[in-house]
Scaffold this active site. Sequence first.
Site, PDB file in Angstrom:
ATOM      1  N   ASP A  32      -1.172  -6.776 -52.952  1.00 41.06           N
ATOM      2  CA  ASP A  32       0.240  -6.263 -52.690  1.00 41.06           C
ATOM      3  C   ASP A  32       1.445  -7.300 -52.169  1.00 41.06           C
ATOM      4  O   ASP A  32       1.794  -7.045 -51.326  1.00 41.06           O
ATOM      5  CB  ASP A  32       0.359  -4.980 -51.756  1.00 41.06           C
ATOM      6  CG  ASP A  32      -0.656  -3.890 -52.412  1.00 41.06           C
ATOM      7  OD1 ASP A  32      -0.927  -4.010 -53.560  1.00 41.06           O
ATOM      8  OD2 ASP A  32      -0.381  -2.609 -51.698  1.00 41.06           O
ATOM      9  N   LYS A 137      -1.184   0.590 -58.550  1.00 40.14           N
ATOM     10  CA  LYS A 137      -1.856   1.441 -57.768  1.00 40.14           C
ATOM     11  C   LYS A 137      -0.671   2.135 -57.050  1.00 40.14           C
ATOM     12  O   LYS A 137       0.282   1.724 -56.245  1.00 40.14           O
ATOM     13  CB  LYS A 137      -2.739   1.104 -56.675  1.00 40.14           C
ATOM     14  CG  LYS A 137      -2.285  -0.171 -55.659  1.00 40.14           C
ATOM     15  CD  LYS A 137      -3.488  -0.803 -55.118  1.00 40.14           C
ATOM     16  CE  LYS A 137      -2.947  -1.499 -53.724  1.00 40.14           C
ATOM     17  NZ  LYS A 137      -2.156  -0.986 -52.709  1.00 40.14           N
ATOM     18  N   LYS A 140      -2.813   3.350 -51.319  1.00 45.11           N
ATOM     19  CA  LYS A 140      -3.199   2.160 -50.371  1.00 45.11           C
ATOM     20  C   LYS A 140      -4.549   1.438 -50.753  1.00 45.11           C
ATOM     21  O   LYS A 140      -4.224   0.020 -51.040  1.00 45.11           O
ATOM     22  CB  LYS A 140      -3.222   2.671 -48.838  1.00 45.11           C
ATOM     23  CG  LYS A 140      -1.954   3.159 -48.446  1.00 45.11           C
ATOM     24  CD  LYS A 140      -0.756   2.660 -48.502  1.00 45.11           C
ATOM     25  CE  LYS A 140       0.221   3.497 -47.874  1.00 45.11           C
ATOM     26  NZ  LYS A 140       1.627   2.744 -48.279  1.00 45.11           N
ATOM     27  N   VAL A 165      -1.471  -8.210 -48.130  1.00 46.32           N
ATOM     28  CA  VAL A 165      -0.982  -7.227 -47.127  1.00 46.32           C
ATOM     29  C   VAL A 165      -0.757  -5.805 -47.188  1.00 46.32           C
ATOM     30  O   VAL A 165      -0.960  -5.458 -48.324  1.00 46.32           O
ATOM     31  CB  VAL A 165       0.600  -7.969 -46.878  1.00 46.32           C
ATOM     32  CG1 VAL A 165       0.644  -9.331 -46.646  1.00 46.32           C
ATOM     33  CG2 VAL A 165       1.555  -7.437 -48.199  1.00 46.32           C
ATOM     34  N   THR A 166      -0.951  -5.056 -46.236  1.00 50.27           N
ATOM     35  CA  THR A 166      -1.073  -5.623 -45.014  1.00 50.27           C
ATOM     36  C   THR A 166      -2.564  -5.494 -44.353  1.00 50.27           C
ATOM     37  O   THR A 166      -3.143  -4.655 -45.275  1.00 50.27           O
ATOM     38  CB  THR A 166      -0.247  -4.681 -44.149  1.00 50.27           C
ATOM     39  OG1 THR A 166      -0.709  -3.202 -44.177  1.00 50.27           O
ATOM     40  CG2 THR A 166       1.058  -4.746 -44.247  1.00 50.27           C
ATOM     41  N   CYS A 170      -3.342  -1.710 -46.590  1.00 46.34           N
ATOM     42  CA  CYS A 170      -3.861  -1.645 -47.892  1.00 46.34           C
ATOM     43  C   CYS A 170      -5.250  -2.624 -48.276  1.00 46.34           C
ATOM     44  O   CYS A 170      -6.092  -2.386 -49.135  1.00 46.34           O
ATOM     45  CB  CYS A 170      -2.977  -2.067 -49.085  1.00 46.34           C
ATOM     46  SG  CYS A 170      -1.696  -0.979 -49.178  1.00 46.34           S
TER      47      CYS A 170
END
Length: 242
Positions: A32, A137, A140, A165-166, A170
């Site tokens: 992410d 996705k 998370k 992150v974070t 996630c």
Amino acid sequence: MLNATRAASGTIIAEPEPIDLDWSATALVIIDMQRDFMEPGGFGETLGNDVGQLARAVLPIASVLMAARDRGMLVIHTREGHLPDLSDAPPAKVARGAPSLRIGDPGPMGRILIRGEAGHDIIPELYPVEGEIVIDKPGKGAFHATALGDILQKHGIDNLLVCGVTTEVCVNTTVREANDRGYRCVVISDGCASYFPEFHEMGLKMIKAQGGIFGWVADSDAVLEAMQAETSNSNLAAGASR
Ligand code: TIU
């Protein structure tokens, strides 16, 4: 500084203990690293966060990503986000809290956390190159409602280097499920970040406590050192067999 003697066999000097990986069965998973989390005007900022807290992870990730590309390692990027009609966004996620903008609302980088919008994309410094896998996705964790499990199986992957992150959201969710699925996860400590530095620290501690209850933690230098030592060993072995 890289020191081949400390990781002579390609072992990562990790916590709670060093870990020896089969590098041909190891993938790099970057979680992410999207503008929505990293830049002003995105999802992270709408939740009230200081997005500047995450910038420190970019260079360590870039250094491991370059090394992974050099050695032809499987590289997987993930992106959290939702379909434009929000059909994959649980109302409980969209409606919670009092953000300045909600998921799907128009923002300065397009609709917040929506696939295809500028804010949803990966930051330029870590942008995927051809051949790398991008997993979209809705949750998370990177396994929920995605093909990640099948992709890892298809590529014969047993071990994951995880960053992004974070740390406590996630990254932790993904590592916990990967651990349950039998993957050895090495989390790259300086390649992760949180809006809350104390959650970053604790998020890493949770992984490596109790003998490594979910996985291992190592910094990017230790990972690079092990990758370099392993490459040198492979080259020596190739030379010896000529
Ligand atoms: N808010 C927060 O810390 N994280 C997320 O919502 N998603 C990820 O961690 N990617």
